[in-house]
Design an enzyme around this catalytic site. Structure first.
Site, PDB file in Angstrom:
ATOM      1  N   ASP A   1       0.801  -1.227   0.000  1.00 43.58           N
ATOM      2  CA  ASP A   1       0.000   0.000   0.000  1.00 43.58           C
ATOM      3  C   ASP A   1       0.831   1.273   0.000  1.00 43.58           C
ATOM      4  OD1 ASP A   1      -1.918  -1.927   0.283  1.00 43.58           O
ATOM      5  OD2 ASP A   1      -2.391  -1.462   2.372  1.00 43.58           O
TER       6      ASP A   1
ATOM      7  N   GLY B   1      -2.605   2.957   4.309  1.00 46.08           N
ATOM      8  CA  GLY B   1      -3.058   1.640   3.907  1.00 46.08           C
ATOM      9  C   GLY B   1      -3.406   0.747   5.085  1.00 46.08           C
ATOM     10  N   HIS B   2      -3.247  -0.559   4.860  1.00 48.78           N
ATOM     11  CA  HIS B   2      -3.646  -1.552   5.853  1.00 48.78           C
ATOM     12  C   HIS B   2      -2.876  -1.380   7.156  1.00 48.78           C
ATOM     13  CE1 HIS B   2      -5.536  -5.308   7.046  1.00 48.78           C
ATOM     14  NE2 HIS B   2      -4.351  -5.758   7.459  1.00 48.78           N
ATOM     15  N   PHE B   3      -1.579  -1.077   7.055  1.00 44.97           N
ATOM     16  CA  PHE B   3      -0.734  -0.902   8.234  1.00 44.97           C
ATOM     17  C   PHE B   3      -0.622   0.576   8.610  1.00 44.97           C
ATOM     18  CE2 PHE B   3       0.504  -4.981   6.467  1.00 44.97           C
ATOM     19  CZ  PHE B   3       0.524  -5.784   7.598  1.00 44.97           C
TER      20      PHE B   3
ATOM     21  N   ASP C   1      -6.179   0.874   1.628  1.00 47.31           N
ATOM     22  CA  ASP C   1      -6.117  -0.572   1.812  1.00 47.31           C
ATOM     23  C   ASP C   1      -6.992  -1.251   0.761  1.00 47.31           C
ATOM     24  OD1 ASP C   1      -6.222  -3.201   2.665  1.00 47.31           O
ATOM     25  OD2 ASP C   1      -6.617  -2.722   4.764  1.00 47.31           O
TER      26      ASP C   1
END
Length: 331
Positions: free
Chosen positions: A216, A307-309, A281
């Site tokens: 991401d 993003g996801h993290f 994400d």
């Protein structure tokens, strides 16, 4: 001071100087008190183990002097290490507990040939840790795997929650693409060796680095610390380590089946909810963040340019939202 006023009040110049000095000192003292009250110096993070049902569970703890406890629940393929930057940003104001799940990080990892790993099992050990630490009430920060762990804890003990903080943690089908839903369904139902090999490949070095952490942030990879995947890969060196995560990926489809139960919990208890969701994400998509508003319409929602993290990308921004949100609960 105007001369006429000075003459009427019969104030000597020396007295005026004294008054000004007094006011300046009073203001500086007040300012110092305000800054002292508002200061949120982080406390030292400590690294501990607790015995939970005969298993060693590792956890990070900070801010033990504070009454409000926030439990940080990590995602895949990580551990409490993913919260290493967020913890000091919060520990000046809150008591923080960040555990490694059974089978992850520094916690015990029973052989998956004799111990089947499920999200219910992970939730039992996190709950056991909090019981061991005599923590009766808490707020939950849930990310990725943290959502199914956290919601199981809430269903088991619905009255222990102070607040819910959601960061790319799904509780709605809207948050998963059709392809992602199909992947979890196949992982759960397809028992062929080919399917197991496919899931196993998701735990490889290449997949962890490129399809997880760097996926991401391709345009600015420098934001992602290599410590993140280096740490995770250290705990995915053996076949047994990787099979633990495979079993959890196989169990993940049961979370989708349980979404209605989690949603019913939200509707019934209306917990104070903060949603800080990385909108970039592509797996746990932003529609999943907005879906929470169906059941907790008063939730506070922020879509982040991450993003996801997100906890790795924007820990300061997330911390600011958490502090503001938690402060509102005590007003």
């Amino acid at each position: 001071m105007h001369p006429n006023i000075q003459n009427k009040l019969k104030i000597k110049p020396a007295h005026i100087v004294s008054i000004i000095v007094f006011l300046l000192i009073s203001m500086s003292t007040l300012t110092a008190k305000v800054y002292a009250t508002d200061a949120a110096w982080p406390s030292k993070t400590t690294y501990k183990y607790a015995n939970v049902d005969g298993k060693k569970i590792f956890y990070r703890e900070a801010g033990t002097q504070h009454e409000q406890t926030i439990v940080l629940l990590h995602g895949y393929p990580s551990s409490s290490h993913s919260c290493r930057e967020l913890i000091p940003l919060l520990s000046g104001r809150f008591h923080i507990i960040a555990p490694d799940y059974l089978g992850s990080g520094y916690s015990a990892r029973p052989n998956p040939e004799t111990q089947k790993y499920t999200f219910e099992l992970l939730a039992q050990y996190v709950e056991g840790l909090l019981t061991t630490l005599k923590i009766k009430r808490y707020s939950l920060y849930i990310q990725d795997f943290g959502a199914p762990v956290g919601f199981r804890m809430l269903l088991n003990n619905p009255n222990r929650l102070d607040a819910l903080i959601v960061q790319n943690g799904n509780a709605y089908l809207e948050g998963l693409t059709v392809a992602r839903q199909a992947f979890f369904k196949a992982a759960n139902e397809d028992k062929t060796q080919a399917q197991r090999d496919k899931i196993y490949s998701f735990t490889s070095n290449k997949a962890i680095i490129n399809k997880q952490y760097l996926r991401d942030v391709q345009s600015y990879p420098e934001v992602m610390s290599p410590d993140s995947w280096t740490h995770d890969l250290h705990f995915l060196q053996t076949k047994s380590d990787r099979v633990i995560q495979v079993q959890l990926l196989q169990d993940y489809y049961n979370n989708l089946l349980d979404y209605p139960k989690w949603q019913a919990y939200l509707r019934k208890y209306q917990p104070p909810t903060l949603i800080v969701w990385g909108k970039n994400d592509p797996a746990f998509i932003a529609a999943g963040a907005k879906a929470y508003l169906k059941d907790v319409p008063n939730a506070e929602l922020h879509l982040l340019d991450s993003g996801h993290f997100s906890v790795e990308e924007k820990p300061v921004e997330i911390a600011k939202y958490i502090v503001d949100f938690m402060n509102k609960l005590t007003q």
